[in-house]
Design a protein around this motif. Structure first.
Motif, PDB file in Angstrom:
ATOM      1  N   THR A  37       0.855  -1.190   0.000  1.00 38.80           N
ATOM      2  CA  THR A  37       0.000   0.000   0.000  1.00 38.80           C
ATOM      3  C   THR A  37       0.896   1.247   0.000  1.00 38.80           C
ATOM      4  O   THR A  37       2.080   1.164   0.322  1.00 38.80           O
ATOM      5  N   SER A  38       0.289   2.380  -0.326  1.00 33.49           N
ATOM      6  CA  SER A  38       1.094   3.611  -0.351  1.00 33.49           C
ATOM      7  C   SER A  38       1.621   3.950   1.044  1.00 33.49           C
ATOM      8  O   SER A  38       2.698   4.521   1.183  1.00 33.49           O
ATOM      9  N   GLU A  39       0.866   3.552   2.097  1.00 33.57           N
ATOM     10  CA  GLU A  39       1.342   3.800   3.468  1.00 33.57           C
ATOM     11  C   GLU A  39       2.617   3.002   3.737  1.00 33.57           C
ATOM     12  O   GLU A  39       3.587   3.526   4.278  1.00 33.57           O
ATOM     13  N   GLN A  40       2.598   1.723   3.345  1.00 33.27           N
ATOM     14  CA  GLN A  40       3.794   0.890   3.560  1.00 33.27           C
ATOM     15  C   GLN A  40       4.985   1.458   2.790  1.00 33.27           C
ATOM     16  O   GLN A  40       6.097   1.528   3.308  1.00 33.27           O
ATOM     17  N   ILE A  41       4.721   1.878   1.575  1.00 35.33           N
ATOM     18  CA  ILE A  41       5.803   2.422   0.744  1.00 35.33           C
ATOM     19  C   ILE A  41       6.374   3.681   1.388  1.00 35.33           C
ATOM     20  O   ILE A  41       7.589   3.877   1.455  1.00 35.33           O
ATOM     21  N   ALA A  42       5.480   4.529   1.900  1.00 36.28           N
ATOM     22  CA  ALA A  42       5.931   5.767   2.549  1.00 36.28           C
ATOM     23  C   ALA A  42       6.781   5.447   3.774  1.00 36.28           C
ATOM     24  O   ALA A  42       7.804   6.100   4.030  1.00 36.28           O
ATOM     25  N   GLU A  43       6.375   4.420   4.533  1.00 36.23           N
ATOM     26  CA  GLU A  43       7.136   4.046   5.728  1.00 36.23           C
ATOM     27  C   GLU A  43       8.557   3.610   5.398  1.00 36.23           C
ATOM     28  O   GLU A  43       9.478   3.778   6.193  1.00 36.23           O
ATOM     29  N   GLN A  44       8.729   3.028   4.204  1.00 33.51           N
ATOM     30  CA  GLN A  44      10.052   2.505   3.833  1.00 33.51           C
ATOM     31  C   GLN A  44      10.935   3.558   3.155  1.00 33.51           C
ATOM     32  O   GLN A  44      12.052   3.270   2.770  1.00 33.51           O
ATOM     33  N   LYS A  45      10.414   4.759   3.020  1.00 34.96           N
ATOM     34  CA  LYS A  45      11.151   5.802   2.289  1.00 34.96           C
ATOM     35  C   LYS A  45      12.440   6.208   2.979  1.00 34.96           C
ATOM     36  O   LYS A  45      13.367   6.730   2.359  1.00 34.96           O
ATOM     37  N   GLY A  46      12.510   6.045   4.310  1.00 32.51           N
ATOM     38  CA  GLY A  46      13.663   6.527   5.062  1.00 32.51           C
ATOM     39  C   GLY A  46      13.573   8.023   5.270  1.00 32.51           C
ATOM     40  O   GLY A  46      12.513   8.622   5.102  1.00 32.51           O
TER      41      GLY A  46
END
Ligand code: ATP
Ligand code: MG
Length: 571
Positions: A133-142
């Motif tokens: 999900t976009s939330e998971q992707i955002a969390e992994q952005k660093g």
């Protein structure tokens, strides 16, 4: 030898930094001496004065240096876009005085090419489908100082990626369930390089392409390539795109390969226009419209171009203001007073002078014959020698502003008060003799006598008195509606107030309606929609489109008092 004298009008205007960069590129022979800019609005709202700054740059620099400017609709999000906005945007650009000729484009025209390019990147191992999900992707952005985390789907096979991307576009998956990402570098210093999203699933039909597509490109995957497809040489935008520039160039290089050495559109950024006492976010402006907090996109209090037009602002005044604030590399908050100063300067030159009484009280000239009517000749515009004059009837009963009379006036009150004289503009000197009141003590009528010797051309014409009042003839005037507008917000920088909802910061007195305004007959006969006038001693007004033949409506564009210019003189 004598120095040649250059008249000031021939002095070369200094180029701003963007124009200078473009001029340098042209001088260096880049792009074969070609100049092509573009203005790329998203048709998801009406244009505002901030967009005008971008339009003046994009179209202006092309005009100035013999180039062309494309109008390209950045229509990559069908959920928020509509042809209503498209049409309004075109109208507003034309109103500002710019034209794209036959260079009208849509990002949606490139959906096919962009899709093919995405497929190519997948095949080259440079893009992958992420099931997070976009939330998971955002969390992994660093963070800027900490590298991001690689997606568990990052190393899918080319075949699987191709299959999934195709099925995303076929509508097999839900919105938000998968995205296509570029495989670049999750540890890059530039956050935009950390596997940016290229495509998302949207199932709302597109206003131009219908249900042909279920995947839509993100801004970063559409903009640079669209510029490239169109042969844009200079892609001028606002400062928030500075960190996007390397990614812009990355995708263009991937697309163009070696030929990018010869041609890659150049992104140049300048500061946004922000105005005090208003908001510039399209999302917030839309909210004001949708919730009925203003009367529509063209409410004269809105910073939209259609709102400013309805308010009586002129394209020239807006352009002069934009010239005044200039283009820099630093964000700023621009003083709305400077915009108002520019509109006054422009209207002062062009708006015809007329008489209107906003808050009327009757003035009776007791020694003037009851049946007599004289025609006074009033200046149309003292700023323009050849603007001529217009007739205005004068009779025994007039209207003047209630504020211009005081029964017990202080010494410095130079308007009407018993025993004192004033000049009625363009007519006689009158002496106040008294007033009549109703049971509650409200003044219902003021009386005076006139000095017949004081009209233009008579011996007493030049007799000096301290005050001059505007007036209209009670028998000849027409009743009209006037809408008095003030600033939309009560605080200087609503966007900076993070603690409160911006709607609570609206100025409760931003609109006051007067229903019993008395206007001279000449104005009533010449009031066509968008016509602009100076009401003597009051301010600048324009005719509102709500007007009907029997009921004229005027908007106050701006009052006469220029506090901005005064401040500058002091400072
Ligand atoms: P959003 O993208 O959030 O919908 P936007 O205001 O950026 O809003 P666009 O339609 O994308 O709207 O803007 C078109 C162009 O106008 C862009 O190039 C943008 O940089 C420029 N622009 C937008 N707002 C301003 C502003 N306040 N000052 C100067 N230029 C602006
Ligand atoms: Mg934008």
């Amino acid at each position: 030898m004598e120095e040649p004298i250059i008249p000031p009008s021939e002095e070369k205007k200094q180029l701003n930094f963007v124009q200078q960069l473009v001029a340098d590129d042209l001088a260096a022979g880049k792009n074969g001496g070609r100049l092509n800019t573009r203005f790329p609005p998203e048709p998801n709202g009406y244009l505002h004065i901030g967009h005008a700054k971008a339009i003046c740059m994009d179209f202006g620099v092309a005009e100035m240096m013999g180039g062309t400017c494309n109008l390209r609709f950045d229509d990559t999000n069908p959920q928020k876009e509509d042809t209503e906005y498209e049409q309004a945007i075109m109208r507003d650009i034309h109103w500002l005085g710019f034209d794209w000729g036959d260079r009208l484009y849509y990002a949606s025209d490139y959906f096919g090419k962009l899709y093919d390019f995405a497929v190519r990147l997948i095949k080259e191992g440079k893009a992958y489908v992420d099931d997070q999900t976009s939330e998971q992707i955002a969390e992994q952005k660093g963070t800027p100082t900490q590298p991001g985390t690689e997606s568990p789907f990052r190393n899918r096979s080319v075949e699987e990626n191709l299959d999934l991307f195709e099925r995303m576009n076929a509508g097999e998956f839900d919105e938000g369930s998968r995205v296509l990402r570029a495989k670049i570098d999750m540890a890059s210093d530039n956050m935009h390089f950390r596997d940016p999203i290229m495509y998302r699933i949207i199932k709302t039909p597109h206003w131009r392409t219908g249900d042909k597509w279920k995947v839509y490109p993100m801004y970063d995957f559409a903009h640079g390539q669209s510029d490239y497809f169109e042969g844009v040489t200079h892609s001028i935008c606002t400062l928030e795109f500075v960190p996007h520039r390397p990614l812009y160039e990355y995708f263009v290089r991937e697309l163009a390969g070696d030929t990018a050495e010869q041609y890659c559109p150049r992104q140049i950024e300048f500061n946004r226009l922000n105005l005090t006492y208003t908001v510039m976010s399209k999302r917030k402006l839309l909210q004001l419209v949708k919730e009925g907090l203003v009367a529509g996109w063209d409410d004269p209090r809105m910073p939209t171009l259609c709102g400013l037009r309805r308010r009586g602002y002129t394209p020239q005044a807006i352009k002069n203001f934009i010239e005044d604030i200039g283009y820099t590399k630093y964000e700023a908050l621009n003083d709305i007073g400077l915009l108002e100063h520019n509109i006054r300067e422009d209207l002062n030159k062009h708006a015809g002078r007329v008489s209107a009484v906003l808050n009327p009280v009757k003035l009776v000239i007791t020694n003037y014959p009851d049946d007599k009517v004289e025609t006074m000749e009033m200046d149309n515009n003292p700023e323009q020698p050849d603007a001529g004059r217009h007739p205005m009837p004068f009779a025994r009963e007039l209207y003047i502003e209630r504020d211009d009379f005081m029964e017990d006036a202080p010494k410095k009150f130079f308007r009407l008060t018993p025993g004192k004289e004033v000049r009625l503009k363009g007519a006689y000197i009158v002496m106040c003799t008294g007033c009549t009141k109703d049971a509650e003590g409200n003044i219902t009528e003021v009386q005076c006598t006139y000095d017949p010797d004081t009209l233009s051309g008579m011996p007493g014409a030049n007799r000096k008195v301290k005050g001059t009042l505007h007036w209209v003839s009670a028998r000849h005037c027409v009743t009209a509606e006037v809408r008095l507008y003030d600033r939309l917000f009560a605080v200087e920088n609503p966007a900076a107030e993070k603690e409160v909802d911006f709607r609570e910061l609206l100025n409760p007195d931003s609109l006051r309606v007067l229903h019993d305004v008395k206007i001279e007959p000449f104005l009533a006969e010449n009031a066509h929609v968008e016509g602009k006038f100076q009401f003597q001693r009051i301010g600048y007004f324009c005719v509102d489109p709500d007007s009907t033949p029997g009921h004229l409506v005027f908007n106050r564009t701006i009052g006469l008092k220029d506090s901005w210019a005064k401040e500058q003189k002091k400072g």
